[in-house]
Design a protein around this motif. Sequence first.
Motif, short mmCIF file in Angstrom:
data_model
loop_
_atom_site.label_atom_id
_atom_site.label_comp_id
_atom_site.label_asym_id
_atom_site.label_seq_id
_atom_site.Cartn_x
_atom_site.Cartn_y
_atom_site.Cartn_z
N ARG A 40 83.97 -9.26 108.39
CA ARG A 40 82.91 -9.69 109.29
C ARG A 40 81.56 -9.50 108.63
NH1 ARG A 40 83.98 -5.76 114.20
NH2 ARG A 40 86.13 -6.23 113.55
N THR A 41 80.56 -10.14 109.19
CA THR A 41 79.22 -10.03 108.64
C THR A 41 78.58 -8.72 109.09
OG1 THR A 41 78.97 -12.44 108.68
CG2 THR A 41 76.97 -11.14 108.46
N VAL A 42 78.09 -7.94 108.13
CA VAL A 42 77.47 -6.64 108.43
C VAL A 42 76.22 -6.48 107.58
CG1 VAL A 42 79.68 -5.56 109.03
CG2 VAL A 42 78.87 -5.47 106.68
N ILE A 43 75.38 -5.52 107.97
CA ILE A 43 74.32 -5.02 107.11
C ILE A 43 74.65 -3.56 106.82
CG2 ILE A 43 72.56 -6.61 107.95
CD1 ILE A 43 71.49 -4.39 109.72
N THR A 44 74.21 -3.06 105.68
CA THR A 44 74.61 -1.72 105.26
C THR A 44 73.38 -0.89 104.93
OG1 THR A 44 76.65 -2.60 104.32
CG2 THR A 44 75.99 -0.41 103.62
N LEU A 45 73.33 0.32 105.51
CA LEU A 45 72.29 1.28 105.19
C LEU A 45 72.87 2.32 104.24
CD1 LEU A 45 69.57 2.81 107.35
CD2 LEU A 45 71.12 4.40 106.22
N TYR A 46 72.22 2.51 103.11
CA TYR A 46 72.67 3.47 102.10
C TYR A 46 71.71 4.66 102.08
CZ TYR A 46 75.54 -0.33 100.25
OH TYR A 46 76.44 -1.33 100.10
N ARG A 47 72.27 5.88 102.00
CA ARG A 47 71.46 7.09 101.86
C ARG A 47 72.06 7.93 100.74
NH1 ARG A 47 67.81 10.38 104.30
NH2 ARG A 47 67.63 9.11 106.18
N VAL A 48 71.22 8.27 99.78
CA VAL A 48 71.63 9.18 98.71
C VAL A 48 71.47 10.61 99.22
CG1 VAL A 48 71.17 9.97 96.39
CG2 VAL A 48 71.00 7.53 96.91
N ILE A 49 72.54 11.39 99.15
CA ILE A 49 72.54 12.77 99.64
C ILE A 49 72.21 13.68 98.45
CG2 ILE A 49 73.88 14.57 100.77
CD1 ILE A 49 75.63 12.33 101.92
N LYS A 50 71.11 14.47 98.60
CA LYS A 50 70.67 15.36 97.52
C LYS A 50 70.73 16.82 97.98
CE LYS A 50 67.60 11.98 95.36
NZ LYS A 50 66.22 11.70 94.88
N ASP A 51 70.81 17.69 97.01
CA ASP A 51 70.82 19.12 97.30
C ASP A 51 69.38 19.60 97.46
OD1 ASP A 51 71.59 21.70 97.69
OD2 ASP A 51 72.14 22.10 95.61
N VAL A 52 68.81 19.29 98.64
CA VAL A 52 67.41 19.61 98.91
C VAL A 52 67.21 21.11 98.81
CG1 VAL A 52 65.57 19.41 100.63
CG2 VAL A 52 67.28 17.58 100.39
N PRO A 53 66.10 21.58 98.21
CA PRO A 53 64.93 20.82 97.74
C PRO A 53 65.08 20.29 96.31
CG PRO A 53 64.51 23.13 97.49
CD PRO A 53 65.87 23.05 98.12
N SER A 54 66.19 20.50 95.63
CA SER A 54 66.33 19.96 94.29
C SER A 54 66.61 18.46 94.39
CB SER A 54 67.47 20.66 93.56
OG SER A 54 68.72 20.27 94.09
N THR A 55 66.60 17.81 93.23
CA THR A 55 66.85 16.35 93.21
C THR A 55 68.27 16.03 92.77
OG1 THR A 55 66.01 16.22 90.94
CG2 THR A 55 64.42 15.86 92.72
N GLU A 56 69.12 17.02 92.76
CA GLU A 56 70.51 16.78 92.34
C GLU A 56 71.21 15.92 93.38
OE1 GLU A 56 74.67 19.21 91.42
OE2 GLU A 56 72.84 20.28 92.02
N ARG A 57 71.86 14.87 92.93
CA ARG A 57 72.56 13.94 93.80
C ARG A 57 73.97 14.47 94.06
NH1 ARG A 57 73.67 9.95 90.87
NH2 ARG A 57 73.91 8.26 92.39
#
Length: 608
Positions: free
Chosen positions: A176-193
């Motif tokens: 089916r037709t969809v839109i997708t929201l992507y979120r990169v999860i990081k180890d806050v406050p660091s920038t490690e993904r």
Amino acid sequence: MSKYYSIRTKLIAFMLIATTIPLLASISMTFIQTKNALREQAVAENKRLIFQASTNLNNYVDNVTRASLAVYNDPNFLRNLAKIPGDYRAVAEVYTTLQTIRSAVPDVFQLYLHSFAANQSTLIANPFPKREERKQAYSDSLHGKSDDKSPDIWVESAHLSHSYGFKAASADDPPRTVITLYRVIKDVPSTERLGVLAIDLNMDTIAEICSRLYDPAKEQIYVIDNQNQIIYEGKSEVSGTDALRQEAATELNSARSDAGTAQTASGHFEQDHSMYVYQQLGSKFANWTIVKQIPNETLYASATTLTWNNAMIAIAALLLVIVATLFISIRITGPLKQLMRYMNQIQAGRLHVDIRLTSQDEIGVLARHFRDMMDTVNNLILREYRLEIANKTNQLKALQAQIHPHFLYNTLQSIGTLALQQQGQRVYVLLSSLSKMLRYSMRDQTRVTLHEEAEHARLYLELQKERFGDRLEVELDFAEDTLRAEMPRMTLQPLIENYFKHGADVQPGKGRICISSQRTPDDWIQIRLENNGPCIPEDKLSEIQRWLRPASLSSDSSQEPDETESIGLRNVMRRLQLNSPPGYNATLTIGNLEPNGVQIIVKLYAGE
């Protein structure tokens, strides 16, 4: 000549102009003013309506974004991402968080989570969640956004759903037709993904918001991204998706560029017989634009109705003027139509038509002058026609008279050679053939069939075979459907004779002559004569080809080549031109063959 009729003509023209121009001007001005007022009113109303819709869509995208923050609201979620391969409690807590996100947004179709720390991928979809070990996330989910400078959250425009590499729950379940929201999860406050989360959303909410903006029977609504790709298109009877993508793309890109990053673009423009009103969402996650298409027939329906009402009144007034005009002008148009009928008869070829118009107005005077002119033209045509016929007949007789001495010289030389050998019976046979040829050449006809020409050529070649014996081979191949075609008499013999004059005596070995004919698909007859004699020198061939052209044949005789060398070809070409129908000029071309030999091609129009 009475001036009354001329004044009446001017009066009729004045009546029509004085009535028509004011009415048309009034209708046009009313239509333009109404049209402008409707355009301004429609633009203002639709701008307010689309602005409210853009606000709703912004809120919808913000709600989904806030729901995705649940991965940070759960203090154990980030630690569980690294434990999930073997810790079933951590897996259950991750499932719970993802289900919380799914419950918070009613349009969620499925969720996909990949942990970079644990190399695990999880898919939350009906009827049950799935999990498997993977070294990297499903490629489509990241779209190359893996560097530190990439945004933490972004939205992919409308696309067909997929299972992120997992086996589909059911083969019958279509995408089916969809839109997708992507979120990169990081180890806050660091920038490690630590991972990436993808939320696939149905189009239900977007469709519901957009459904309030338009009338499907008359209008169309679009939601497009910053690349002018269609995210949502209303189910309307109005077409125009291609026009929106191609023609309106430039206008929308220009509007977005003018608006900059500090504000949202909005406005309207006209394209492809439609009005387009647009509003940019302004969301930093979803750079979408709502575009409403209003066809001109819908936008200006009221103006069209008012214009038609005015037009009906104008038509009624014009009918009265037309009736009066016809009544006044019928006595003028009647004689004019009669004169036109006479002209049509003359155009069809009946030049002696009797023109009878006795009216005293300008048309009557014109008819009488026209009748006098046709009498003069007929006399001139008759005189010129007779002169042309006499001139053409004299030319044909003169051209044929040039051929006879040349033909008799060659033929009698061949029979004389046989007489010296004291073969009296053979001489009698050949003299009989010669008598048939002379009888044919002295006929009064200027045109004969190809069948008669072919028989004459055969008799001539029979005499030449007596002269050359086994040193000459002859091949005749005339197509059956060409034998009835008409052509000038004495066409083939002069062309054949050139071989015996210029090539037979110097030809080493056995000579060969081939004559054939065929009909082309466009009703032309092509006659081909070939021999294996010596080639014509290039300079001489170029000269012959030059004076064989029609323009050269009609030029001064001082420009022509030596009489003794060109009599056959030149006379044949002239007679072909004189006997060709207008627009279908016959042609004669000559050229060399490889390694030796000469080819002559005659093309003449066969007609129907």
